[in-house]
Design an enzyme around this catalytic site. Structure first.
Site, PDB file in Angstrom:
ATOM      1  N   GLU A 176       0.885  -1.173   0.000  1.00 43.59           N
ATOM      2  CA  GLU A 176       0.000   0.000   0.000  1.00 43.59           C
ATOM      3  C   GLU A 176       0.916   1.213   0.000  1.00 43.59           C
ATOM      4  OE1 GLU A 176      -3.294   0.081  -0.107  1.00 43.59           O
ATOM      5  OE2 GLU A 176      -3.659  -2.068   0.013  1.00 43.59           O
ATOM      6  N   CYS A 204      -2.391   9.302   2.225  1.00 44.38           N
ATOM      7  CA  CYS A 204      -1.936   8.735   0.942  1.00 44.38           C
ATOM      8  C   CYS A 204      -2.880   9.082  -0.189  1.00 44.38           C
ATOM      9  CB  CYS A 204      -1.791   7.224   1.073  1.00 44.38           C
ATOM     10  SG  CYS A 204      -3.302   6.434   1.634  1.00 44.38           S
TER      11      CYS A 204
HETATM   12  P1  NAD Z   1       8.019   4.734   5.312  1.00 42.40           P
HETATM   13  O1  NAD Z   1       8.189   3.896   4.089  1.00 42.40           O
HETATM   14  O2  NAD Z   1       9.118   5.641   5.694  1.00 42.40           O
HETATM   15  O3  NAD Z   1       7.751   3.786   6.579  1.00 42.40           O
HETATM   16  C1  NAD Z   1       6.735   2.821   6.586  1.00 42.40           C
HETATM   17  C2  NAD Z   1       7.105   1.685   7.522  1.00 42.40           C
HETATM   18  O4  NAD Z   1       8.244   1.013   7.008  1.00 42.40           O
HETATM   19  C3  NAD Z   1       7.469   2.132   8.950  1.00 42.40           C
HETATM   20  O5  NAD Z   1       6.875   1.248   9.861  1.00 42.40           O
HETATM   21  C4  NAD Z   1       8.982   2.007   8.957  1.00 42.40           C
HETATM   22  O6  NAD Z   1       9.489   1.722  10.225  1.00 42.40           O
HETATM   23  C5  NAD Z   1       9.168   0.812   8.059  1.00 42.40           C
HETATM   24  N1  NAD Z   1      10.549   0.733   7.515  1.00 42.40           N
HETATM   25  C6  NAD Z   1      11.595   1.498   7.842  1.00 42.40           C
HETATM   26  N2  NAD Z   1      12.681   1.093   7.163  1.00 42.40           N
HETATM   27  C7  NAD Z   1      12.303   0.070   6.407  1.00 42.40           C
HETATM   28  C8  NAD Z   1      12.974  -0.777   5.506  1.00 42.40           C
HETATM   29  N3  NAD Z   1      14.255  -0.624   5.234  1.00 42.40           N
HETATM   30  N4  NAD Z   1      12.272  -1.755   4.887  1.00 42.40           N
HETATM   31  C9  NAD Z   1      10.969  -1.910   5.143  1.00 42.40           C
HETATM   32  N5  NAD Z   1      10.271  -1.138   5.985  1.00 42.40           N
HETATM   33  C10 NAD Z   1      10.935  -0.167   6.607  1.00 42.40           C
HETATM   34  O7  NAD Z   1       6.631   5.528   5.105  1.00 42.40           O
HETATM   35  P2  NAD Z   1       5.936   6.599   6.079  1.00 42.40           P
HETATM   36  O8  NAD Z   1       6.713   7.855   6.073  1.00 42.40           O
HETATM   37  O9  NAD Z   1       5.576   5.981   7.367  1.00 42.40           O
HETATM   38  O10 NAD Z   1       4.560   6.808   5.278  1.00 42.40           O
HETATM   39  C11 NAD Z   1       4.458   7.692   4.224  1.00 42.40           C
HETATM   40  C12 NAD Z   1       4.264   6.994   2.905  1.00 42.40           C
HETATM   41  O11 NAD Z   1       3.306   5.958   3.002  1.00 42.40           O
HETATM   42  C13 NAD Z   1       3.711   7.938   1.864  1.00 42.40           C
HETATM   43  O12 NAD Z   1       4.297   7.662   0.626  1.00 42.40           O
HETATM   44  C14 NAD Z   1       2.233   7.608   1.839  1.00 42.40           C
HETATM   45  O13 NAD Z   1       1.570   7.949   0.642  1.00 42.40           O
HETATM   46  C15 NAD Z   1       2.286   6.127   2.034  1.00 42.40           C
HETATM   47  N6  NAD Z   1       1.034   5.641   2.555  1.00 42.40           N
HETATM   48  C16 NAD Z   1       0.278   4.811   1.804  1.00 42.40           C
HETATM   49  C17 NAD Z   1      -0.954   4.397   2.279  1.00 42.40           C
HETATM   50  C18 NAD Z   1      -1.842   3.485   1.488  1.00 42.40           C
HETATM   51  O14 NAD Z   1      -2.810   2.992   2.060  1.00 42.40           O
HETATM   52  N7  NAD Z   1      -1.583   3.235   0.213  1.00 42.40           N
HETATM   53  C19 NAD Z   1      -1.387   4.813   3.529  1.00 42.40           C
HETATM   54  C20 NAD Z   1      -0.581   5.650   4.253  1.00 42.40           C
HETATM   55  C21 NAD Z   1       0.639   6.058   3.776  1.00 42.40           C
END
Ligand code: NAD
Length: 462
Positions: free
Chosen positions: A212, A246
């Site tokens: 997502e 998002c």
């Molecule tokens: P992010 O990718 O920075 O973090 C998301 C999660 O991934 C966190 O729990 C983080 O700890 C974890 N993470 C950290 N390092 C990682 C790694 N190396 N490998 C895998 N996971 C890792 O995103 P964010 O800043 O929390 O969220 C913002 C982004 O998420 C935006 O792009 C937004 O559009 C998207 N988003 C999408 C949806 C959806 O439903 N499609 C919903 C909310 C947010």
């Protein structure tokens, strides 16, 4: 208390799943009821945690997290018995006598990685589908919403089966560690780059993934739109959660003849929602950290600010802002805005707007404000996206019967409602035949006559 996730903890979850205790309907319903109790009994601490994390208001927290989750959980709980029933499939005459059906089986141990911007919803909505599917799961909420993460890890286990559902707290290092393990499904919400890492990890085990992700969701406003309604709804959806959604409208594509009145109406709506100084409004959220603030504050120089534009670094505050004259190659137009800044582009026709949408990658959502139903058909026919919402924004994600997810660069797979149940289960097909009759027809030697007869039967009865 959060716990260390190691091989032993992983084996514990696997053992719990293998014991079969998560399979019965009664266990699944009990977990969903437990989740509802958690949401009801912890409503006040949840609101305090989100307020502490990024000044999210109590009303927004209820609307988009606690209340939304309660409604999704109830929707799933009330329908689950029916979804779990085997589905009969007709058996063609030449395979008779026999009965065919399929069931949906749990996947096993599932990993859910949440994003920070809806820290409760994005950790728990996948949990609803995974529990409905009869899985064990490990949930890792985002470290950027630390109070919500802590609350989940300390309080939720009191309401659900703590041997089958574990919450683990941490950031990138922990996540990389988790990704070493073989999960039966990886469910990730977050940014593209980290989504790639999750997919790479899942590939090692050939496990399925749901991604997502984000992207740039365009909002098209045609000359036939009801401008007052469009302005109020756009202002609400864009600046909810301080634009960190998002499916937030990422940029506006406005017909040139209505640009000026629309901007005026959005300005009015913002004043009505947040007052003269949104920084003092209890209903306006903040950026989660200095990095997110700096990234977006720097973009304010990329065009002409027509509404808003004030910032306060110490408070991680960016005023609701509308910008014009933003170049297509600017950071604002190249990357997801993900904050309270809305670039506005003028177009002269709907076809020009859909061409702009098609020139980028598939968005998670497309919004259209128009008084003509043909326009919706045109947008449906000329673009690709995870969803479309016409004459409103965001609410397509609140209809529990609608699958929610992206495609291409905005993600893969979907959830919510029945789609969530299906994402966290696999179909298992069963054919039960009688030993009799057992004609020679299907066995060699075939010869011309048998083959002709076989062709005739398959043509006639399939
Ligand atoms: P992010 O990718 O920075 O973090 C998301 C999660 O991934 C966190 O729990 C983080 O700890 C974890 N993470 C950290 N390092 C990682 C790694 N190396 N490998 C895998 N996971 C890792 O995103 P964010 O800043 O929390 O969220 C913002 C982004 O998420 C935006 O792009 C937004 O559009 C998207 N988003 C999408 C949806 C959806 O439903 N499609 C919903 C909310 C947010």
């Amino acid at each position: 208390m959060s716990f260390q996730y190691d091989d032993r903890a992983h084996a514990g979850l696997k053992g719990c799943f293998d014991s079969g205790r998560t399979r019965p309907l009664a266990w699944r319903l009990a977990q969903l009821r437990g989740l509802e109790s958690f949401l009801r009994e912890c409503e006040a601490p949840i609101a305090r945690a989100l307020q502490a994390d990024f000044r999210k208001s109590e009303a927004e927290t209820w609307l988009t997290e606690t209340g939304w989750l309660l409604s999704e959980t109830r929707y799933v709980r009330r329908r689950l018995r029916g979804w779990m029933k085997p589905r009969r499939v007709p058996v063609p005459l030449h395979y008779q006598p026999g009965r065919a059906w399929f069931t949906r089986e749990p996947l096993g141990v599932v990993l859910v990685i949440g994003a920070w911007n809806y820290p409760l919803q994005l950790s728990l909505a996948p949990l609803v589908g995974a529990l409905a599917g009869g899985n064990c799961l490990l949930v890792k909420p985002s470290e950027l919403a630390p109070e919500t993460s802590r609350l989940l890890s300390t309080e939720l286990p009191r309401f659900v089966d703590g041997d089958a559902i574990r919450i683990v707290e941490g950031g990138p290092d922990l996540t990389r560690e988790l990704l070493r393990h073989r999960f039966d499904h990886f469910f990730f919400t977050g940014s593209r780059n980290k989504g790639r890492e999750v997919m790479t990890a899942a590939a090692k085990h050939l496990s399925p993934v749901t991604l997502e992700l984000g992207g740039k969701c365009p909002c098209i406003v045609t000359e036939t739109a009801d401008l007052r309604i469009a302005a109020r709804r756009i202002a609400w959806a864009k600046f909810l959660n301080a634009g960190q959604t998002c499916i937030s409208p990422d940029y506006l594509l406005v017909h040139e003849s209505v640009e000026a009145p629309l901007l005026g109406l959005i300005r009015e709506a913002l004043k009505h929602f947040y007052g003269e100084d949104p920084q003092t409004s209890p209903d306006y959220a903040r950026m989660p950290d200095r990095r997110s603030f700096n990234r977006l504050a720097a973009c304010l120089a990329e065009g002409e600010v027509v509404v808003g534009g004030r910032v306060d670094a110490a408070d991680r505050y960016i005023e609701p802002t509308l910008m014009r004259g933003v170049r297509p190659d600017s950071q604002l137009m190249q990357e997801e805005v993900f904050g309270p800044v809305l670039p506005v582009l003028r177009v002269s026709a709907l076809a020009e707007a859909t061409d702009i949408v098609r020139s980028g990658s598939e968005p998670l959502a497309i919004y259209l404000f128009s008084g003509r139903s043909d326009d919706l058909r045109e947008v449906e026919g000329r673009t690709l996206s995870g969803g479309i919402c016409c004459n409103d924004l965001l609410f397509h994600a609140s209809i529990h019967g609608l699958p929610f997810g992206g495609r291409g660069m905005s993600g893969m797979g979907a959830y919510h409602g029945r789609t969530g149940f299906e994402t966290f289960t696999a179909p298992r097909s069963v054919l039960a035949r009688s030993p009799f009759p057992d004609p020679d027809l299907r066995y060699p030697p075939y010869g011309e006559h048998k083959l002709r007869l076989l062709r005739w039967i398959v043509d006639r009865f399939s």
